[in-house]
Design a protein around this motif. Sequence first.
Motif, PDB file in Angstrom:
ATOM      1  N   LEU A 166      -5.801   4.977   1.383  1.00 38.08           N
ATOM      2  CA  LEU A 166      -5.637   4.281   2.661  1.00 38.08           C
ATOM      3  C   LEU A 166      -6.679   3.194   2.890  1.00 38.08           C
ATOM      4  O   LEU A 166      -6.596   2.458   3.873  1.00 38.08           O
ATOM      5  CB  LEU A 166      -5.664   5.287   3.821  1.00 38.08           C
ATOM      6  N   SER A 167      -7.639   3.067   1.982  1.00 42.87           N
ATOM      7  CA  SER A 167      -8.608   1.976   2.147  1.00 42.87           C
ATOM      8  C   SER A 167      -7.966   0.617   1.857  1.00 42.87           C
ATOM      9  O   SER A 167      -8.458  -0.409   2.305  1.00 42.87           O
ATOM     10  CB  SER A 167      -9.825   2.184   1.241  1.00 42.87           C
ATOM     11  N   TYR A 168      -6.851   0.612   1.113  1.00 46.53           N
ATOM     12  CA  TYR A 168      -6.169  -0.666   0.873  1.00 46.53           C
ATOM     13  C   TYR A 168      -4.645  -0.597   1.012  1.00 46.53           C
ATOM     14  O   TYR A 168      -3.953  -1.590   0.776  1.00 46.53           O
ATOM     15  CB  TYR A 168      -6.543  -1.263  -0.496  1.00 46.53           C
ATOM     16  N   VAL A 169      -4.102   0.551   1.379  1.00 49.09           N
ATOM     17  CA  VAL A 169      -2.654   0.652   1.575  1.00 49.09           C
ATOM     18  C   VAL A 169      -2.349   0.635   3.071  1.00 49.09           C
ATOM     19  O   VAL A 169      -2.679   1.585   3.777  1.00 49.09           O
ATOM     20  CB  VAL A 169      -2.089   1.954   0.953  1.00 49.09           C
ATOM     21  N   PRO A 170      -1.739  -0.443   3.584  1.00 46.38           N
ATOM     22  CA  PRO A 170      -1.364  -0.481   5.002  1.00 46.38           C
ATOM     23  C   PRO A 170      -0.350   0.612   5.310  1.00 46.38           C
ATOM     24  O   PRO A 170       0.523   0.913   4.493  1.00 46.38           O
ATOM     25  CB  PRO A 170      -0.742  -1.880   5.167  1.00 46.38           C
ATOM     26  N   LEU A 171      -0.465   1.209   6.482  1.00 46.37           N
ATOM     27  CA  LEU A 171       0.396   2.343   6.823  1.00 46.37           C
ATOM     28  C   LEU A 171       1.877   1.967   6.847  1.00 46.37           C
ATOM     29  O   LEU A 171       2.727   2.756   6.444  1.00 46.37           O
ATOM     30  CB  LEU A 171      -0.030   2.926   8.176  1.00 46.37           C
ATOM     31  N   MET A 172       2.199   0.766   7.318  1.00 45.56           N
ATOM     32  CA  MET A 172       3.603   0.354   7.343  1.00 45.56           C
ATOM     33  C   MET A 172       4.144   0.236   5.918  1.00 45.56           C
ATOM     34  O   MET A 172       5.263   0.658   5.633  1.00 45.56           O
ATOM     35  CB  MET A 172       3.781  -0.972   8.091  1.00 45.56           C
TER      36      MET A 172
END
Length: 346
Positions: free
Chosen positions: A66-72
């Motif tokens: 999640l440090s580089y994967v956007p939640l959407m």
Amino acid sequence: MFENKERTSIAELGEFGLIKHLTDNFKIKHESSVKGVGDDAAVFDFKDKQVLISTDLLLEGIHFDLSYVPLMHLGYKAVQVNLSDIYAMNGMATQITVSIGVSSKFPLEAVEEIYKGIELACNKFNIDLVGGDTSASKQGLVISITSIGYAAKEDVIYRNGAQEGDLLCVSGDLGGAYVGLQILEREKQIFLENPQIQPDLEGKDYIIERQLKPEGRRDIVDLLAQIKVKPTSMIDVSDGLASEILHIATQSNVGVRIYEDKLPIDPQTYETARELGLDPTVCALNGGEDYELLFTIKQADYDKIKNDVDISIIGHVTDKNSGCVMVSKSDVLHELKAQGWNAFRK
């Protein structure tokens, strides 16, 4: 991690209130979805079709960072990787269920972002959200999606139908998702060492998107039906080309020969791999997460697909005793080995 000045505690809604809040916007699109969200179980009616079902589990720290994967993007990708399994059976995906486990660090607004991505994927690929579950999680974010689809009995394609002489084909291009991941990991390390330095993703849009927002290849299933080509075997490229070839070869009891100079590698993938000191061919063979379709066809169907720019013929099926090999650009034989993604190898 999700940052937002608005922060609504999920506990305020409760489980059923959360499900209703997240799924209220989803509309039923298919006649086969008799009952969706809102009862003890979904109800389907596929009439005379065979039903296809596949499930994927995505765990924070194992399948995504999640440090580089956007939640959407994560919500969108979670749906895509699942639909890809239905398309790999030559089927049409029609419904999904979504189960999600969230830790207390996630406010409602963060979960809404995930569901926005899920909704985008459902709308783009004409999918009904028909159920699922929510739970608290002590291990970070957990997403499990089950996809449901259908195909006529005679249209379902398995991994075990390849025969000697068949041509081996793959859609799209390979290695982009893996090389995109390497760029994201590199920029993460630079940021951790010096938070003042902004990520440098200039000119890497295509491969970053291949990693963060892959697209299931329903269009290839539609194309094959349109040109009246029925593959003899098929699988999606999720764990790396070499691994998928070995699956087909093992289950079909055949050998396979591919040619390095026939592998479809996008120029951005090739150049970036070289920049990072990686072999583009190895990235294509073992990278994984491309979600392209790998399939075999009869030689008699060659003329129907030879001019399609989005399908590459990369080799052919041989007898089992010949093994699974790649002919390099320098005409040397290399045995194919499954060195792609393995969630249990950390």
